[in-house]
Design a protein around this motif. Sequence first.
Motif, PDB file in Angstrom:
ATOM      1  N   ARG A   8       0.832  -1.199   0.000  1.00 50.41           N
ATOM      2  CA  ARG A   8       0.000   0.000   0.000  1.00 50.41           C
ATOM      3  C   ARG A   8       0.873   1.258   0.000  1.00 50.41           C
ATOM      4  O   ARG A   8       0.642   2.191  -0.782  1.00 50.41           O
ATOM      5  CB  ARG A   8      -0.915   0.000   1.227  1.00 50.41           C
ATOM      6  N   LEU A   9       1.905   1.263   0.844  1.00 49.57           N
ATOM      7  CA  LEU A   9       2.818   2.405   0.895  1.00 49.57           C
ATOM      8  C   LEU A   9       3.516   2.602  -0.453  1.00 49.57           C
ATOM      9  O   LEU A   9       3.690   3.730  -0.920  1.00 49.57           O
ATOM     10  CB  LEU A   9       3.858   2.222   1.994  1.00 49.57           C
ATOM     11  N   PHE A  10       3.901   1.490  -1.056  1.00 43.30           N
ATOM     12  CA  PHE A  10       4.586   1.551  -2.350  1.00 43.30           C
ATOM     13  C   PHE A  10       3.676   2.197  -3.389  1.00 43.30           C
ATOM     14  O   PHE A  10       4.085   3.126  -4.095  1.00 43.30           O
ATOM     15  CB  PHE A  10       4.999   0.143  -2.784  1.00 43.30           C
ATOM     16  N   LYS A  11       2.461   1.706  -3.502  1.00 37.37           N
ATOM     17  CA  LYS A  11       1.522   2.249  -4.482  1.00 37.37           C
ATOM     18  C   LYS A  11       1.201   3.720  -4.215  1.00 37.37           C
ATOM     19  O   LYS A  11       1.093   4.519  -5.144  1.00 37.37           O
ATOM     20  CB  LYS A  11       0.220   1.442  -4.482  1.00 37.37           C
ATOM     21  N   GLN A  12       1.108   4.072  -2.958  1.00 35.64           N
ATOM     22  CA  GLN A  12       0.692   5.417  -2.583  1.00 35.64           C
ATOM     23  C   GLN A  12       1.834   6.438  -2.685  1.00 35.64           C
ATOM     24  O   GLN A  12       1.595   7.592  -3.066  1.00 35.64           O
ATOM     25  CB  GLN A  12       0.155   5.387  -1.152  1.00 35.64           C
ATOM     26  N   HIS A  13       3.085   6.055  -2.367  1.00 36.16           N
ATOM     27  CA  HIS A  13       4.159   7.036  -2.224  1.00 36.16           C
ATOM     28  C   HIS A  13       5.341   6.876  -3.190  1.00 36.16           C
ATOM     29  O   HIS A  13       6.225   7.730  -3.206  1.00 36.16           O
ATOM     30  CB  HIS A  13       4.703   6.998  -0.783  1.00 36.16           C
ATOM     31  N   TYR A  14       5.359   5.800  -3.961  1.00 39.54           N
ATOM     32  CA  TYR A  14       6.535   5.529  -4.795  1.00 39.54           C
ATOM     33  C   TYR A  14       6.841   6.681  -5.752  1.00 39.54           C
ATOM     34  O   TYR A  14       7.990   7.133  -5.838  1.00 39.54           O
ATOM     35  CB  TYR A  14       6.348   4.226  -5.583  1.00 39.54           C
ATOM     36  N   ALA A  15       5.863   7.164  -6.463  1.00 39.68           N
ATOM     37  CA  ALA A  15       6.096   8.215  -7.465  1.00 39.68           C
ATOM     38  C   ALA A  15       6.668   9.481  -6.821  1.00 39.68           C
ATOM     39  O   ALA A  15       7.632  10.077  -7.342  1.00 39.68           O
ATOM     40  CB  ALA A  15       4.799   8.530  -8.208  1.00 39.68           C
ATOM     41  N   ASP A  52      -0.364   9.140   9.890  1.00 38.47           N
ATOM     42  CA  ASP A  52      -0.093  10.576   9.875  1.00 38.47           C
ATOM     43  C   ASP A  52       1.395  10.902   9.707  1.00 38.47           C
ATOM     44  O   ASP A  52       1.745  12.035   9.393  1.00 38.47           O
ATOM     45  CB  ASP A  52      -0.653  11.248  11.132  1.00 38.47           C
ATOM     46  N   THR A  53       2.300   9.928   9.880  1.00 37.85           N
ATOM     47  CA  THR A  53       3.741  10.194   9.747  1.00 37.85           C
ATOM     48  C   THR A  53       4.408   9.407   8.623  1.00 37.85           C
ATOM     49  O   THR A  53       5.589   9.618   8.354  1.00 37.85           O
ATOM     50  CB  THR A  53       4.478   9.863  11.063  1.00 37.85           C
ATOM     51  N   GLU A  54       3.676   8.517   7.982  1.00 31.33           N
ATOM     52  CA  GLU A  54       4.328   7.633   6.999  1.00 31.33           C
ATOM     53  C   GLU A  54       4.916   8.393   5.819  1.00 31.33           C
ATOM     54  O   GLU A  54       6.038   8.112   5.401  1.00 31.33           O
ATOM     55  CB  GLU A  54       3.376   6.522   6.528  1.00 31.33           C
ATOM     56  N   GLU A  55       4.204   9.365   5.257  1.00 34.08           N
ATOM     57  CA  GLU A  55       4.739  10.104   4.113  1.00 34.08           C
ATOM     58  C   GLU A  55       5.984  10.897   4.510  1.00 34.08           C
ATOM     59  O   GLU A  55       6.994  10.876   3.813  1.00 34.08           O
ATOM     60  CB  GLU A  55       3.683  11.049   3.531  1.00 34.08           C
ATOM     61  N   ARG A  56       5.920  11.569   5.628  1.00 32.79           N
ATOM     62  CA  ARG A  56       7.068  12.343   6.099  1.00 32.79           C
ATOM     63  C   ARG A  56       8.273  11.429   6.348  1.00 32.79           C
ATOM     64  O   ARG A  56       9.389  11.752   5.982  1.00 32.79           O
ATOM     65  CB  ARG A  56       6.693  13.092   7.369  1.00 32.79           C
ATOM     66  N   TYR A  57       8.035  10.263   6.946  1.00 31.85           N
ATOM     67  CA  TYR A  57       9.110   9.307   7.204  1.00 31.85           C
ATOM     68  C   TYR A  57       9.742   8.840   5.886  1.00 31.85           C
ATOM     69  O   TYR A  57      10.968   8.824   5.743  1.00 31.85           O
ATOM     70  CB  TYR A  57       8.583   8.093   7.981  1.00 31.85           C
ATOM     71  N   LEU A  58       8.913   8.471   4.917  1.00 33.37           N
ATOM     72  CA  LEU A  58       9.414   7.960   3.639  1.00 33.37           C
ATOM     73  C   LEU A  58      10.200   9.023   2.872  1.00 33.37           C
ATOM     74  O   LEU A  58      11.279   8.750   2.337  1.00 33.37           O
ATOM     75  CB  LEU A  58       8.259   7.419   2.790  1.00 33.37           C
ATOM     76  N   LEU A  59       9.672  10.237   2.825  1.00 33.68           N
ATOM     77  CA  LEU A  59      10.363  11.305   2.097  1.00 33.68           C
ATOM     78  C   LEU A  59      11.660  11.721   2.802  1.00 33.68           C
ATOM     79  O   LEU A  59      12.674  12.003   2.141  1.00 33.68           O
ATOM     80  CB  LEU A  59       9.441  12.506   1.907  1.00 33.68           C
ATOM     81  N   THR A  60      11.644  11.734   4.106  1.00 33.77           N
ATOM     82  CA  THR A  60      12.876  12.029   4.851  1.00 33.77           C
ATOM     83  C   THR A  60      13.903  10.932   4.626  1.00 33.77           C
ATOM     84  O   THR A  60      15.099  11.199   4.470  1.00 33.77           O
ATOM     85  CB  THR A  60      12.570  12.180   6.354  1.00 33.77           C
ATOM     86  N   SER A  61      13.440   9.692   4.586  1.00 30.30           N
ATOM     87  CA  SER A  61      14.343   8.562   4.313  1.00 30.30           C
ATOM     88  C   SER A  61      14.966   8.690   2.930  1.00 30.30           C
ATOM     89  O   SER A  61      16.169   8.427   2.755  1.00 30.30           O
ATOM     90  CB  SER A  61      13.591   7.235   4.417  1.00 30.30           C
TER      91      SER A  61
END
Length: 160
Positions: A8-15, A52-61
């Motif tokens: 789900r995270l991959f589909k939502q945030h990969y791009a 609420d923190t997953e996008e921020r965590y992924l982009l910071t990573s």
Amino acid sequence: MERHDIQRLFKQHYAKMLRVARTILYDEQESKDVVSDIFEGLLRGRTVLTPDTEERYLLTSVRNQCLKRIRHQDTRLRMETATAEQTSDAEFEDERMTDIVEFVVSHLTEQEQRIFHLRFAEGYSYEEIASSEGISRVAVWKHLSHALKEIRNRFNPKGL
């Protein structure tokens, strides 16, 4: 983290993650590698992300991984450059030493060659050289002074 959560995270945030990586790295394949490494780390690790923190965590990573790769590339480039310079300097010094040895053999007397060798190759003192050659310490000094003067004149004619 479960596999379906990561999908789900991959589909939502990969791009978005890939865009951030490309903006920093300017390299498509490196960017894909960074994003893939982050998802691989999520698969292997015990990281728990809240919605609420997953996008921020992924982009910071992504940002941190990109900066880490840039630092690694800079370090590798500096090391390669330093190694090339050292190799070049060592080759130059080897050639110079070969030239000096050839000059010593062709321009100095046998006794001067022996004294030069004992002093600089074997590390003998003036006293030890004088004893082994059966001459005075002053004679050793004169032979070495003459040899060094000839070498300086040949390889450093301007006295630099």
